[in-house]
Design a protein around this motif. Sequence first.
Motif, PDB file in Angstrom:
ATOM      1  N   SER A  45      46.559  34.382  24.936  1.00 32.30           N
ATOM      2  CA  SER A  45      45.507  34.745  23.982  1.00 32.30           C
ATOM      3  C   SER A  45      44.116  34.372  24.500  1.00 32.30           C
ATOM      4  O   SER A  45      43.146  34.404  23.756  1.00 32.30           O
ATOM      5  CB  SER A  45      45.757  34.047  22.645  1.00 32.30           C
ATOM      6  OG  SER A  45      45.775  32.634  22.806  1.00 32.30           O
ATOM      7  N   LYS A 148      48.444  25.759   8.566  1.00 31.14           N
ATOM      8  CA  LYS A 148      48.465  27.175   8.945  1.00 31.14           C
ATOM      9  C   LYS A 148      47.390  27.483   9.979  1.00 31.14           C
ATOM     10  O   LYS A 148      47.614  28.234  10.924  1.00 31.14           O
ATOM     11  CB  LYS A 148      48.267  28.039   7.699  1.00 31.14           C
ATOM     12  CG  LYS A 148      49.423  27.984   6.709  1.00 31.14           C
ATOM     13  CD  LYS A 148      49.125  28.800   5.456  1.00 31.14           C
ATOM     14  CE  LYS A 148      50.268  28.687   4.457  1.00 31.14           C
ATOM     15  NZ  LYS A 148      49.992  29.464   3.211  1.00 31.14           N
ATOM     16  N   GLU A 149      46.227  26.884   9.806  1.00 31.11           N
ATOM     17  CA  GLU A 149      45.124  27.114  10.737  1.00 31.11           C
ATOM     18  C   GLU A 149      45.432  26.544  12.118  1.00 31.11           C
ATOM     19  O   GLU A 149      45.225  27.204  13.147  1.00 31.11           O
ATOM     20  CB  GLU A 149      43.845  26.487  10.183  1.00 31.11           C
ATOM     21  CG  GLU A 149      42.639  26.625  11.099  1.00 31.11           C
ATOM     22  CD  GLU A 149      41.394  25.951  10.545  1.00 31.11           C
ATOM     23  OE1 GLU A 149      40.500  25.612  11.352  1.00 31.11           O
ATOM     24  OE2 GLU A 149      41.309  25.751   9.313  1.00 31.11           O
ATOM     25  N   GLY A 152      48.638  28.351  13.593  1.00 33.40           N
ATOM     26  CA  GLY A 152      48.559  29.809  13.639  1.00 33.40           C
ATOM     27  C   GLY A 152      49.754  30.481  13.013  1.00 33.40           C
ATOM     28  O   GLY A 152      50.143  31.585  13.403  1.00 33.40           O
ATOM     29  N   GLU A 154      52.163  31.032   9.118  1.00 36.12           N
ATOM     30  CA  GLU A 154      52.221  30.908   7.659  1.00 36.12           C
ATOM     31  C   GLU A 154      53.225  29.849   7.231  1.00 36.12           C
ATOM     32  O   GLU A 154      53.074  29.209   6.194  1.00 36.12           O
ATOM     33  CB  GLU A 154      52.564  32.258   7.029  1.00 36.12           C
ATOM     34  CG  GLU A 154      51.412  33.242   7.034  1.00 36.12           C
ATOM     35  CD  GLU A 154      50.205  32.707   6.273  1.00 36.12           C
ATOM     36  OE1 GLU A 154      50.363  32.326   5.094  1.00 36.12           O
ATOM     37  OE2 GLU A 154      49.108  32.670   6.856  1.00 36.12           O
ATOM     38  N   ALA A 240      54.727  27.183  19.744  1.00 38.95           N
ATOM     39  CA  ALA A 240      53.486  27.296  18.970  1.00 38.95           C
ATOM     40  C   ALA A 240      52.896  25.918  18.685  1.00 38.95           C
ATOM     41  O   ALA A 240      51.667  25.737  18.706  1.00 38.95           O
ATOM     42  CB  ALA A 240      53.745  28.037  17.663  1.00 38.95           C
ATOM     43  N   ALA A 244      49.393  24.338  19.927  1.00 40.57           N
ATOM     44  CA  ALA A 244      48.480  23.711  18.968  1.00 40.57           C
ATOM     45  C   ALA A 244      48.051  22.322  19.457  1.00 40.57           C
ATOM     46  O   ALA A 244      46.888  21.932  19.284  1.00 40.57           O
ATOM     47  CB  ALA A 244      49.135  23.606  17.594  1.00 40.57           C
ATOM     48  N   ARG A 247      45.368  23.023  22.020  1.00 40.99           N
ATOM     49  CA  ARG A 247      44.118  23.461  21.374  1.00 40.99           C
ATOM     50  C   ARG A 247      43.391  22.279  20.755  1.00 40.99           C
ATOM     51  O   ARG A 247      42.165  22.166  20.811  1.00 40.99           O
ATOM     52  CB  ARG A 247      44.401  24.513  20.303  1.00 40.99           C
ATOM     53  CG  ARG A 247      44.629  25.917  20.850  1.00 40.99           C
ATOM     54  CD  ARG A 247      44.528  26.963  19.754  1.00 40.99           C
ATOM     55  NE  ARG A 247      45.541  26.773  18.728  1.00 40.99           N
ATOM     56  CZ  ARG A 247      46.751  27.326  18.759  1.00 40.99           C
ATOM     57  NH1 ARG A 247      47.096  28.122  19.769  1.00 40.99           N
ATOM     58  NH2 ARG A 247      47.613  27.099  17.793  1.00 40.99           N
TER      59      ARG A 247
END
Length: 251
Positions: A45, A148-149, A152, A154, A240, A244, A247
Amino acid sequence: MILPRLRIAILECDEPVGKTKEKYGTYGGLFTELLQNGATKLADSNHGKKPELDISSWDIVNKDQYPKLEDIDAVLLTGSKFNSFDNDPWILRLVEYTRRLLKQDRVRLIGVCFGHQIIGRALDVKVDRGDKGWEVSVTKVHLTAMGKELFGLEELNIHQMHRDLVYEWPKGVEPLGHTDSCDVQGMYIKEHLITVQGHPEFNGDVVSELLQRRHDQGIFNDEMYNDGMSRVRKPHDGTAVGAAFLRFLLD
């Protein structure tokens, strides 16, 4: 944009067994794979650009050696079969080291399962055996808006292997999610710490071996073993979570 090199120290709070040990050697090996997969996901991404990872592993159970803060950018505390609320000398040293990390504002902190609980203990909230028993295998975590933020997603599907809990949210921490068995499934302070109660580094093979071993030892009864095995190969969001974590370190 050139991404920085991230110097991450993995504090190994246990060692794997059986086939998992044969494949990965240490939990440092397992987390290195998670973080590398997370970096690849970030690159997907980010126009193919991913951070350079400089990962070191530290056996803090058997050796009283910790990384110097000036040599690292982040510390990751792994899971463990030990109790985060016990007072074994190595656990007390880890809690004190974690408190040192929490008092400074450059080196960032990541906690997974036992590591998540150690951070809760270092923040002076109750950490103890849960009253709802074990939470095992792929489990759905209900995420907060912040969860969620950050992830990324739900909702988060993640491997679990615990019966101990952080009982309350420490002051200043943002909640990331909960399950029916565990209110505190993740904690976050921007530019400071991120934790998850689950195991993003685990996969079906690792958890199958743990379920089988603990069933053979009589820790898990037939019902718990069969329930865990029925979910062990379900899709999960470990990568994921690994992305995270990175990030969070780059933010």
